[in-house]
Design a protein around this motif. Structure first.
Motif, PDB file in Angstrom:
ATOM      1  N   GLY A   1       0.818  -1.214   0.000  1.00 61.43           N
ATOM      2  CA  GLY A   1       0.000   0.000   0.000  1.00 61.43           C
ATOM      3  C   GLY A   1       0.844   1.253   0.000  1.00 61.43           C
ATOM      4  N   ARG A   2       1.895   1.263   0.808  1.00 57.91           N
ATOM      5  CA  ARG A   2       2.779   2.431   0.855  1.00 57.91           C
ATOM      6  C   ARG A   2       3.534   2.611  -0.453  1.00 57.91           C
TER       7      ARG A   2
ATOM      8  N   VAL B   1      -2.654   0.579  -3.417  1.00 55.43           N
ATOM      9  CA  VAL B   1      -3.614   0.629  -2.312  1.00 55.43           C
ATOM     10  C   VAL B   1      -4.681  -0.459  -2.469  1.00 55.43           C
TER      11      VAL B   1
ATOM     12  N   ARG C   1      -5.321  -3.449   0.159  1.00 50.86           N
ATOM     13  CA  ARG C   1      -6.642  -3.665   0.780  1.00 50.86           C
ATOM     14  C   ARG C   1      -7.094  -5.102   0.563  1.00 50.86           C
TER      15      ARG C   1
ATOM     16  N   LEU D   1      -6.260   2.585   4.541  1.00 49.72           N
ATOM     17  CA  LEU D   1      -6.300   2.371   3.092  1.00 49.72           C
ATOM     18  C   LEU D   1      -7.637   2.747   2.464  1.00 49.72           C
TER      19      LEU D   1
ATOM     20  N   ASP E   1     -10.446   5.729   1.655  1.00 47.02           N
ATOM     21  CA  ASP E   1     -10.754   7.152   1.582  1.00 47.02           C
ATOM     22  C   ASP E   1     -12.080   7.462   2.274  1.00 47.02           C
TER      23      ASP E   1
ATOM     24  N   ASP F   1      -4.078   8.718   8.061  1.00 47.13           N
ATOM     25  CA  ASP F   1      -4.017   7.952   6.812  1.00 47.13           C
ATOM     26  C   ASP F   1      -3.317   8.726   5.707  1.00 47.13           C
TER      27      ASP F   1
END
Length: 163
Positions: A18-19, A23, A27, A56, A58, A162
């Protein structure tokens, strides 16, 4: 030295994915692990996974669900289990970040009194944080988030959990 923990290794790999910009893949990996662990699985795994998975999303409502799961798992966790992963871990030090994340989601959803309550809970536990870069990051984020709650702002913050 602690024994290898394949679940923590998989969680760490997903977080790094994810980083690294994937993403959706991160997830998916974490959600698959959650299905394996289950809601009654190892508290340390559940807390860690849910805490990172929340970041992760929004959508603040979805992130809130995962942050509540992380807090619930922390409430069932003890230092002995956390220290099986790393000898320095103290569960008390998890709570400022957990409450900060909950406060941020609630603020983004416009629930300012509930957000302020979680900021108060985070502040009550700040003494458990080390005096290092991580502790300073949490303290700074709490200050910024407290201001955003006071101003009834709902936008994503640059210092949010986040970000």
């Amino acid at each position: 030295m602690t024994a290898p923990d394949p679940t923590m290794e998989a969680i760490t790999a997903a977080v790094m994915r994810g980083r690294g910009g994937d993403v959706a893949g991160a997830r998916s990996d974490l959600e698959a692990l959650w299905s394996e662990i289950g809601v009654r699985g190892d508290e340390f795994h559940r807390c860690t996974l849910a805490h990172y998975l929340a970041d992760l999303y929004d959508d603040a409502a979805v992130a809130l669900i995962w942050d509540v799961r992380a807090l619930d798992a922390a409430d069932a966790l003890d230092d002995d289990r956390a220290q099986q992963h790393h000898a320095s871990l103290q569960v008390a030090a998890f709570y400022p970040s957990l409450h900060l994340n909950l406060a941020d989601n609630l603020r983004r959803l416009g629930s300012f009194p509930a957000a302020a309550d979680h900021l108060d809970r985070a502040e009550e536990r700040l003494s458990a944080l080390p005096d290092d870069a991580y502790g300073e990051m949490i303290r700074s984020a709490l200050t910024e988030l407290r201001q955003a709650v006071a101003e009834h702002r709902t936008e994503r913050l640059s210092s949010g959990p986040d970000s």
